[in-house]
Structure formats: C-alpha cells, structure tokens
Scaffold this motif. Structure first.
Motif: not given
Length: 292
Positions: A105-127
């Motif tokens: 269920g790791e993809m679901e975790l990425l799409q829920t609890e970790l979604r804000p963190f991933l969005a912030q990573l992209k804003l900081n230039g991470f791919e």
C-alpha cells in the motif's frame, strides 16, 4: 550495538543489514550508514566481517554529519578502510528514484499522507520518478551466519574470561539460559550454529557475488532512470550488502512515530547523500509548518 557518542543527541551503532536503518524507521530519527570502509570497524563487537559498517543515529542531520565526519579516517587494521578525499560534496542534480512496494500500500501512502511533502519537494526543484520495487533476494543469512560464528569465536578467544564465554558454543548456551531477554540475538546465534560450515574460499566467492549483485542493482536503477539517489518507504538490504551509503529520515509528522523514508546512493557518494538528507529535512519541516 549502540553507545552514547560525544555529541549531544547522537548515538553510534554497527550496521549489519537493518540494525541502523530499522531503528531509524521505527523511532522517527535519522540513521546513516556510510560506505563500508569509510569508518573503521576496529574495536566493534563483530556481527559480520563481510557487511559490518559503523554508523550514526541522530535527532537532526547537522549533528549526524558532524559525527560522521569526526569518525572518518584510514585505519591500517581494517582491510576495508579507505580515505575520504574531500569533506564536502553537493549533488549536481536533484533526481530521486522512488522504489514503491504496491503490495504494502505504499502508493496509497504517497498519494495521501506524503502528498504535501512530495509537492514541496517539487517546488524546491526535486524530480521524483516512481518505479516498482524489484523483488530481489540475497544470500545474506548464509554469509552472516558463517561470519558471526567465525568472527565471534575469534573475539571470544581474545576477550573471554572465567566469567564470560570463551567460545561461540558457550555464548549460545549463555543466550539459551535467558531467551526472552535476547530474542533477536538468540535467533542470529541459533541460525549461525545450525548453518553448515563454509570453506573460506567459498564464503569469499559468495560475498563477492552478493556485493556485486547489490551494487549492480543500485547502479542499474540509477542509470536506467538517470537518477542520483534512490528512495524507499521501508527498509531494503541492498546497501547493507552492496556497501553503499544509506540513510533514514522522518518526513511526515502526523503520526507517532513520524513516517520516514530511506535514501541511498552509489558507493562513495556519502557527502552528497548527507547534504540531500539535510535539504529533505528542511523541506519536511517547512511542509509541517505549512500544513499547520
């Protein structure tokens, strides 16, 4: 093994498979295992001479980096020791390959609890590139069992006494007397005692094959997807076996302990990994404040 370090909020430990990464995950702290040989293994209680690597557990990445850099240095008594040629290295790019185990269920975790963190990573230039976690197995148990029996026997011959075991068999008997207090250690020792003996030449060949297999796996993923670092949501033993650097770090603080990730890189890319971990930590904190 873990002992208090001379730096506040940090502890030293020995990484054999997940003995640093798993506590990092379960306690929501930073844990760093350097490239094998960067820090001397002299004086540590041996678990596996093939895979042992002293590392650090810490509450923040700055302290962790300071402790790591204070520990590096060539040791002629350690045949895997090598010299760190520079004390600073910034990654030229910010490309992370995230290996996802869909069955957990790791993809679901990425799409829920970790979604804000991933969005912030992209804003900081991470791919971030998401790929399925390869199902790969190694001969870790066979190798580590042979190692611990041989290495511990030598250790006990040197440090055993009238009050302490002098042989591996005596050590196993001592653990059998109190198995409830040493479940993990008992399992490792019993496995080692039951495992058929392996000739040194055969063991050396098996170690070389497994180290090469782990390194090839890591390098092939990074090469295929043109990445610099590879990430996971759970522990994998690729770096413990391959000898490359890896780290755990908390990235979401909505749960107790926080949700952590594991990052790893190629052999020798320790300083760049430490810097990426520090940047990830700052982004995770910014995400927490933004959400609150």
């Amino acid at each position: 093994m873990a002992v208090a370090a001379g730096f506040c909020d940090a502890a030293l430990g020995t990484e054999t498979r997940g003995s640093l990464m798993i506590p990092g995950f379960r306690n929501g702290v930073f844990s760093f295992k350097p490239t094998r040989g960067l820090i001397s293994r002299s004086g540590i209680i041996p678990l596996s001479s093939s895979f042992d690597a002293p590392g650090v557990l810490a509450r923040n990445p700055e302290i962790m980096k300071k402790v790591i850099l204070a520990m590096v240095g060539v040791d002629l008594e350690d045949d895997q020791s090598f010299e760190l040629t520079k004390t600073e290295s910034n990654p030229s790019r910010k490309r992370i390959i995230c290996c996802v185990n869909r069955s957990l269920g790791e993809m679901e975790l990425l799409q829920t609890e970790l979604r804000p963190f991933l969005a912030q990573l992209k804003l900081n230039g991470f791919e971030i590139t998401f790929v399925d976690l390869p199902d790969v197995s190694f001969d870790y148990k066979t190798i580590s069992s042979a190692d611990i029996r041989s290495d511990m026997a030598k250790f006990l011959q040197r440090f055993g006494s009238d009050n302490e075991p002098r042989s591996f068999e005596e050590l196993v008997e001592r653990y059998r007397e109190r198995p409830n207090a040493h479940l993990y250690g008992m399992e490792r020792l019993e496995d080692a005692l039951a495992m058929p003996q392996i000739q040194k030449s055969d063991l050396k060949k098996l170690v070389q094959e497994n180290v090469a297999k782990a390194r090839d796996l890591i390098n092939s993923i990074l090469d295929r997807y043109d990445g610099d670092f590879v990430g996971f949501l759970n522990f994998v033993d690729w770096f413990s076996i391959g000898g490359g650097p890896s780290c755990t770090l908390p990235v979401s603080f909505e749960t107790k302990p926080p949700i952590s990730i594991m990052l790893g890189s190629r052999v020798g890319n320790d300083l760049a990994l430490l810097n990426i971990v520090q940047e990830f930590s700052e982004i995770a904190k910014a995400t927490q404040y933004t959400e609150n």
